[in-house]
Write an enzyme that holds these catalytic residues in place. Structure first.
Site, mmCIF file in Angstrom:
data_model
loop_
_atom_site.group_PDB
_atom_site.id
_atom_site.type_symbol
_atom_site.label_atom_id
_atom_site.label_comp_id
_atom_site.label_asym_id
_atom_site.label_seq_id
_atom_site.Cartn_x
_atom_site.Cartn_y
_atom_site.Cartn_z
ATOM 1 N N LYS A 61 -3.937 1.047 -12.504
ATOM 2 C CA LYS A 61 -3.501 2.225 -11.733
ATOM 3 C C LYS A 61 -3.735 3.497 -12.542
ATOM 4 O O LYS A 61 -4.179 4.519 -12.010
ATOM 5 C CB LYS A 61 -2.014 2.124 -11.370
ATOM 6 C CG LYS A 61 -1.721 1.123 -10.280
ATOM 7 C CD LYS A 61 -0.225 0.884 -10.139
ATOM 8 C CE LYS A 61 0.035 -0.299 -9.219
ATOM 9 N NZ LYS A 61 1.420 -0.776 -9.254
ATOM 10 N N GLN A 105 7.299 -0.493 -10.604
ATOM 11 C CA GLN A 105 6.588 -1.784 -10.639
ATOM 12 C C GLN A 105 7.577 -2.948 -10.558
ATOM 13 O O GLN A 105 8.555 -2.995 -11.309
ATOM 14 C CB GLN A 105 5.767 -1.854 -11.940
ATOM 15 C CG GLN A 105 4.940 -3.109 -12.077
ATOM 16 C CD GLN A 105 3.832 -3.196 -11.030
ATOM 17 O OE1 GLN A 105 3.160 -2.215 -10.737
ATOM 18 N NE2 GLN A 105 3.662 -4.369 -10.450
ATOM 19 N N ASP A 128 4.527 3.453 -2.177
ATOM 20 C CA ASP A 128 4.457 1.999 -2.010
ATOM 21 C C ASP A 128 4.894 1.602 -0.597
ATOM 22 O O ASP A 128 4.664 0.472 -0.175
ATOM 23 C CB ASP A 128 5.400 1.324 -3.016
ATOM 24 C CG ASP A 128 4.659 0.452 -4.004
ATOM 25 O OD1 ASP A 128 3.448 0.253 -3.831
ATOM 26 O OD2 ASP A 128 5.310 -0.040 -4.948
#
Ligand code: ADP
Length: 316
Positions: A61, A105, A128
């Protein structure tokens, strides 16, 4: 048309890596335009602890952000971090105007409740797409929210591969909040790349093969290597394999290799199109994360200029 060793026709491979590449190149142009207007899209990733798979994912990322000209910030916190400290960190990012996307995460260490953390993220920065506000918007078809990156990537793969979903029977294997459920919500909308008849199968589905054999498009996200075998699909099916499973392989440099949920070699001769693992759905997830972040930054820029307009109007 590719042919196998006995001259049989093989399904066309959907090249997720190439499609993701094109999306990321296009996004780099949009980032440049936004930056010229004074807004550099910023993505903050919080990584708690040292799960090796998460570290690899976060590093890719970071690279993708840098390559697209975005501002990528990774906050690494120790595995002993308390929930309160993590929530403070999230709130600081919510208030930081240089950050437009926030991603925590998963998985988190066991002292932290993931749902509480997800709910603490400003929904307008939840790239997300896991905040209940965005989940709700996705379900009712409100398009100013964020859809989760993996299912959004699958939908984009179908569109870019010229697969018409309208009226088709799409069978999903897996009903997780990360893939299966949002995938179903996306495919049900009255929208391009959707308007499908969707069946969701899961571990309690009685006769999985009876469902998958009817599928015009089969999307597997169960996390089970070789769950989908040749006898479970019909001729001409489009197969999207979301599974990423590590299986031990002494001949591989790392001692394992990645396989999907589909027995690729056996299913490909029956499929019209099929995604490989790796280089199928995987690269699309990051491309869609970039896309969501650029959109978050553009929406932020639009809100700021609308506010300025109001302020100037008030002064006049
Ligand atoms: P992901 O995040 O990729 O969706 P999860 O591990 O969270 O993966 O979810 C796996 C999903 O796959 C669950 O919804 C589960 O019910 C489904 N599943 C697992 N094994 C089978 C199986 N043998 N047949 C059908 N569905 C399955």
């Amino acid at each position: 048309m590719d042919r196998g060793s006995h001259g049989e026709e093989l399904g066309r491979i959907i090249d997720g890596a190439a499609i993701a590449r094109r999306i990321r190149d296009k996004l780099a142009g949009e980032v440049e335009a936004l930056a010229a207007s004074g807004v550099v899209p910023g993505l903050a990733v919080i990584l708690v602890g040292d799960d090796p798979a998460s570290a690899v994912y976060v590093a890719s990322k970071e690279r993708a952000c840098a390559e697209a000209g975005m501002n990528g910030l990774t906050i690494r916190l120790p595995a002993t971090t308390t929930q309160r400290d993590l929530l403070d960190q999230v709130r600081a990012l919510n208030d930081d105007p240089s950050i437009h996307g926030i991603l925590v995460q998963m998985p988190l260490p066991k002292q932290i409740d993931p749902d509480t953390v997800i709910r603490a993220i400003d929904p307008t920065k939840d790239v997300d797409g896991f905040h209940p506000i965005n989940v709700g918007k996705l379900l009712i078809g409100e398009e100013d929210g964020f859809a989760p990156c993996t299912p959004a990537g699958v939908q984009e793969l179908l569109v870019q591969s010229g697969v018409n979903t309208l009226g088709k029977d799409i069978v999903l294997i897996g009903r997780s909040n990360i893939v299966g459920k949002p995938m179903a919500a996306l495919l049900l909308q009255d929208h391009l790349g959707a308007n499908a008849t969707v069946t969701i199968c899961h571990r309690y589905t009685r006769d999985l093969a009876a469902h998958t054999r009817r599928a015009d498009i089969l999307i597997a996200a169960a996390g089970r290597p070789k769950l989908v075998t040749a006898d479970m699909v019909k001729q001409g099916v489009v197969v999207i394999d979301v599974g990423i499973n590590r299986v031990s392989d002494a001949s591989a440099p790392k001692g394992y290799r990645l396989v999907g949920d589909v027995d690729f070699d056996a299913v490909r001769p029956l499929a019209s199109q099929i995604t490989p693992v790796p280089k199928g759905v995987g690269p699309m997830t990051i491309a869609m994360l970039m896309k969501n972040t650029v959109r978050a930054a553009a929406m932020h820029a639009a809100r700021v200029s609308a506010l300025r307009g109001v302020a100037i109007g008030e002064m006049a």
